[in-house]
Structures are given as C-alpha cells and as structure tokens.
Design an enzyme around this catalytic site. Structure first.
Site, PDB file in Angstrom:
ATOM      1  N   TYR A  74       0.822  -1.412   0.204  1.00  0.00           N
ATOM      2  CA  TYR A  74       0.068   0.030  -0.012  1.00  0.00           C
ATOM      3  C   TYR A  74       0.591   1.479   0.206  1.00  0.00           C
ATOM      4  CZ  TYR A  74      -3.758   3.961   1.463  1.00  0.00           C
ATOM      5  OH  TYR A  74      -4.326   4.274   1.331  1.00  0.00           O
TER       6      TYR A  74
ATOM      7  N   ASP B 282       9.253   2.983  -0.235  1.00  0.00           N
ATOM      8  CA  ASP B 282       8.096   3.396   0.822  1.00  0.00           C
ATOM      9  C   ASP B 282       8.837   2.767   1.840  1.00  0.00           C
ATOM     10  OD1 ASP B 282       5.991   4.189   2.160  1.00  0.00           O
ATOM     11  OD2 ASP B 282       4.442   3.331   0.942  1.00  0.00           O
TER      12      ASP B 282
ATOM     13  N   LYS C  89       3.931   8.498   9.067  1.00  0.00           N
ATOM     14  CA  LYS C  89       3.878   8.079  10.700  1.00  0.00           C
ATOM     15  C   LYS C  89       4.781   8.260  11.252  1.00  0.00           C
ATOM     16  CE  LYS C  89       0.954   5.109   8.515  1.00  0.00           C
ATOM     17  NZ  LYS C  89       1.080   3.810   7.191  1.00  0.00           N
TER      18      LYS C  89
HETATM   19  C1  LIG Z   1      -0.037   4.325   5.586  1.00  0.00           C
HETATM   20  C2  LIG Z   1       1.108   4.428   4.715  1.00  0.00           C
HETATM   21  C3  LIG Z   1       0.924   5.582   3.543  1.00  0.00           C
HETATM   22  C4  LIG Z   1      -0.548   6.112   3.376  1.00  0.00           C
HETATM   23  O1  LIG Z   1      -0.007   6.965   4.462  1.00  0.00           O
HETATM   24  P1  LIG Z   1      -1.224   8.193   5.190  1.00  0.00           P
HETATM   25  O2  LIG Z   1      -0.563   8.689   5.537  1.00  0.00           O
HETATM   26  O3  LIG Z   1      -2.219   7.058   5.402  1.00  0.00           O
HETATM   27  O4  LIG Z   1      -0.979   8.985   3.105  1.00  0.00           O
HETATM   28  C5  LIG Z   1       1.522   4.787   2.203  1.00  0.00           C
HETATM   29  N1  LIG Z   1       2.504   3.920   2.439  1.00  0.00           N
HETATM   30  C6  LIG Z   1       3.011   2.714   2.762  1.00  0.00           C
HETATM   31  C7  LIG Z   1       3.639   1.831   3.508  1.00  0.00           C
HETATM   32  C8  LIG Z   1       1.939   3.369   4.701  1.00  0.00           C
HETATM   33  O5  LIG Z   1       2.504   2.082   5.199  1.00  0.00           O
END
Ligand SMILES: *Cc1c(COP(=O)(O)O)cnc(C)c1O
Length: 432
Positions: free
Chosen positions: A144, A239, A267
C-alpha cells in the site's frame, strides 16, 4: 440490554460521515461489530468513551512509537501553539527537520515535507517519472502506498481488507501505467523489466511490507530490485512510511543495507501529527519545483506544530538509540510468548516479525506475499480479534495489517497480552 455509548456514537457517525469513519479500516467492517470510539490515551493504553482501557497494538498505525502523550512532544507542541500554528511562509524549524532527517537517514540529500504518506508516495512517483521521462512503474501486490490513483491497483491495507478488486473512480488511464507482480518474486520483476524495456520509471516497494500483515523480504529480493534499477535506469523508491524511524534510525535502508534513490516517510515522522516527506539523491530531487519543473506544493506543508512534534520525537530517538533496541527486544519477547501459546493451541499459524512489526496469520503455509496472506483464515482472525478486544487488547481490526509495538509497553503488558491470547485461542476453539 442497554445500548452502549460506542453503538450510539457509531449510529450517529453514520448519519454524517461515510461509513461512520474518516478512514475505512477503522470501521470494523471486515471483523464485524461496532468500532470503539476513543477519548484519550497515555503511554501504551487507550481509553474509550466508556472509560474502558485497552493495551494498544496499533500506535496510531505507527507514530506513537514511544507511547501516547510522550511528555517532550506534548510540551513542544504546547509551546509552539503559543507562538504560531501556521505561516504559509518559511521557518527555521523546517530546516532543522530536513537537517535532522539527513543526519539519520542514508541517501537523502534533499527532502520535501508533505502532510501524509499518500502525498509523499504520489509525489515521489511524479518525481521519478519527471526525472526519467518514463511513465510506467512497478508496484507489488498487497503493498500500500496511499490512496493516489496509480497506486490503487492490487493494493494492500483497506483495499485488501475489503477485497476491492478495482476501485471505481480510478480511470483505466490512471491505472494503465501501473505494473504489478507478487512481492518477493524477482523473476516476475525481471520479466516486467524486459517486456517494458525503456518505459519503466520506477519500482516502489515497502522494504518490510506491513499492509498485508507483516511480510519480510526474502534474502536477495531487495538487492535484486536495486540491481534491476541500476541496469535499466529506473528509480528505486523505498516506501518507508511504516519502516522509517522504526526499524532503525535510518529505517529499512540502514537495517537491511540497501540504498534507495528516493524514500518516502509518514507515520513516525509526525509523532501523531499529519506529516509525510519524500526525499533522496540530489540529482533526482533537483527536478522538484521551484528548482525544477516537477510541480509539488502544499499550503500546510512543513506546518510548525507538525514539525516541532516530529522533530522532538526524532531527536529523542536519535539521542537514545537504545530506545529502538528496547522496543525490538520487547517485540521479540512478545513473539516468543505468542509462539508458545499458539504452538500449544495446535492449529496452523504463522507469526511474521521484524523489528517492532509483527503479525499472526492463521495459515498452514509460509506467508511470503499477498496470495499466501489472502489464503489465511480470516474468519478465524475475526474471532481472534474480538476475543482479544473483549479482554482489553486492541489489535489492528484486519488480518491485512501489521501490529505496531510502542516502547511504553511494559513486560507486564506483554505478559497480560500473551495470557489474553491464550484464553482467546481456547475460547475460539470451544466455539468451533
Ligand atoms: C500508511 C501508509 C501510506 C499512506 O500514508 P497516509 O499517511 O495514510 O496517507 C503509504 N505507504 C505505506 C507503506 C503506509 O503504510
């Protein structure tokens, strides 16, 4: 039976918020039942609107890595609010933040702050496309990268939780440059690279995946991606929205010893405030406006309250590297305890664990990618989730999410959790 406050709030929420929530996984739709509405949190504990206490295993999906209400962060926010909450003009805080990140993380020469992980990933992809002049990119099934259109193809997290095969509203055009293959399948990546030679801008990957449960990269997988990117002139995007400042001060790059070209954060970087960032090697990041023409902007980007929160947390992690080690040790302790009770229970399970990320899949085969994660017993997970919730343990309400530990957890909390898991497994078995 009297209707409880959570039920009342959830019916009220649904009158004015789609599904009653501002982010889908919160709704408990896949595990069933009524979501818990929270009022406050301190350390490792959450308190709902009825005063019920829970031991927290989501840490706001990562940010509360040192526990809720971490004093230095709270104080810093309070002091900043007195001075100003937003300028829409530059501040020294932003420079401090960028310098601190550069001092902690490999391969970041330039970094731009944004407001979420979604923004970070969509901007990094735009930069990679602008830099290479190519359109296509490779992502992995079950990973994601936020909810921008090109990433909502075979995505993990809520998209996987609700089994949404294609997302209405994402046009064929937006999705047609997204190439996907299975996580950990290097041969499939090689094939995509060959079949689309000279057309692929980037590979984006969660170095340690957390959006289909926790899934570890096989030895050689990330090294292989690095090699393919080098051979084909593609940009390797890590990511690290989940991994960053959690797996190590320098994130997955440092912990796994792999260089990325671009990195995205979210995060932990905001300590609970809405923050994300994307950064990387100078020659690539120089395409970003106003230096280059790859446009990217934000009214509240680098917001001072958000910056001081993240800055204070990252400084604390940097000043005391033992904190992350302690957190890893606690996770190992929990894992060992869970392993013991699950083994005694006698039914198939898989615990995947790396650093302070962990997940349990009810599966009789190793869970190494989305297909194997999806083949696990999600019905059993629902029962497990609710049995634990009843015992005051708050897990992610989906089989497709990692647990995130926080360093405010005590050994006593972990022992309580292990006991609750034992009781929950016994209860599940009795009901079957
Ligand atoms: C949570 C997440 C996102 C998206 O971040 P948001 O602050 O919710 O938009 C993107 N990449 C990874 C790996 C994530 O866990």
């Amino acid at each position: 039976m009297s209707i409880d406050k959570n039920t009342t709030l959830f019916s009220r929420a649904q009158q004015s918020i789609p599904g009653g929530v501002n982010s889908p996984v919160r709704a408990f739709k896949s595990v069933g039942g009524t979501p818990v509405f929270f009022e406050k949190a301190k350390g490792a504990y959450l308190y709902d609107v009825q005063g019920q206490q829970y031991i927290d295993y989501i840490a706001s999906w990562g940010p509360m890595i040192l526990g809720h209400g971490y004093e230095p962060v709270v104080k810093a926010i309070q002091q900043q609010v007195e001075k100003a909450t937003s300028f829409g003009a530059p501040t020294e805080l932003e420079i401090e933040m960028a310098e601190l990140i550069k001092s902690m993380v490999p391969n970041v020469d330039l970094i731009r702050m944004v407001n979420s992980g979604t923004e970070a990933c969509m901007s990094a992809l735009r930069v990679a496309r602008g830099y290479t002049g190519r359109n296509k990119f490779i992502k992995f099934e079950g990973c994601y990268h936020g909810h921008a259109d090109p990433f909502l193809v075979k995505a993990g997290s809520g998209v996987a939780t609700f089994n949404i095969q294609t997302v209405p509203g994402v046009t064929a055009g937006a999705a047609s440059d997204t190439l996907t293959c299975a996580y950990n399948d290097l041969d499939a990546v090689e094939k995509l690279a060959t079949d689309n030679k000279g057309e692929i801008a980037a590979i984006i990957v969660e170095p340690v995946a957390g959006n289909m449960g926790c899934i570890l990269p096989k030895p050689g997988f990330l090294e292989g991606l690095r090699r393919i990117c080098d051979e084909e002139g593609m940009v390797l995007i890590f990511d690290e929205v989940m991994n960053g400042f959690r797996l190590a001060l320098g994130g997955a790059q440092e912990r796994l010893g792999i260089d990325a070209d671009l990195v995205t954060y979210g995060k932990v970087i905001g300590a609970g405030m809405p923050v994300g960032a994307f950064g990387g090697k100078k020659q690539i990041m120089e395409v970003v406006a106003p230096l280059g023409n790859v446009y990217q902007a934000g009214t509240l980007s680098g917001n001072p309250v958000a910056m001081i929160a993240g800055l204070t947390l990252l400084k604390a992690l940097k000043a005391t590297p033992e904190l992350l080690m302690e957190l890893d040790d606690k996770t190992q302790y929990l894992k060992d305890g869970l392993e013991e009770v699950l083994k005694a229970w006698g039914q198939p399970y898989v615990i995947n664990h790396f650093g302070s990320m962990l997940s349990i899949h009810f599966s009789n085969q190793p869970v190494i990618d989305f297909a194997t994660a999806a083949a696990s017993d999600t019905v059993l997970f629902k029962k497990f989730f609710h049995a634990l919730l009843k015992r005051g343990i708050y897990l992610p309400p989906s089989a497709f999410e990692s647990w995130f530990l926080n360093n405010a957890l005590t050994v006593d909390d972990l022992d309580k959790t292990i006991r609750a898991v034992k009781e929950s497994l016994e209860e599940i078995s009795k009901r079957d």
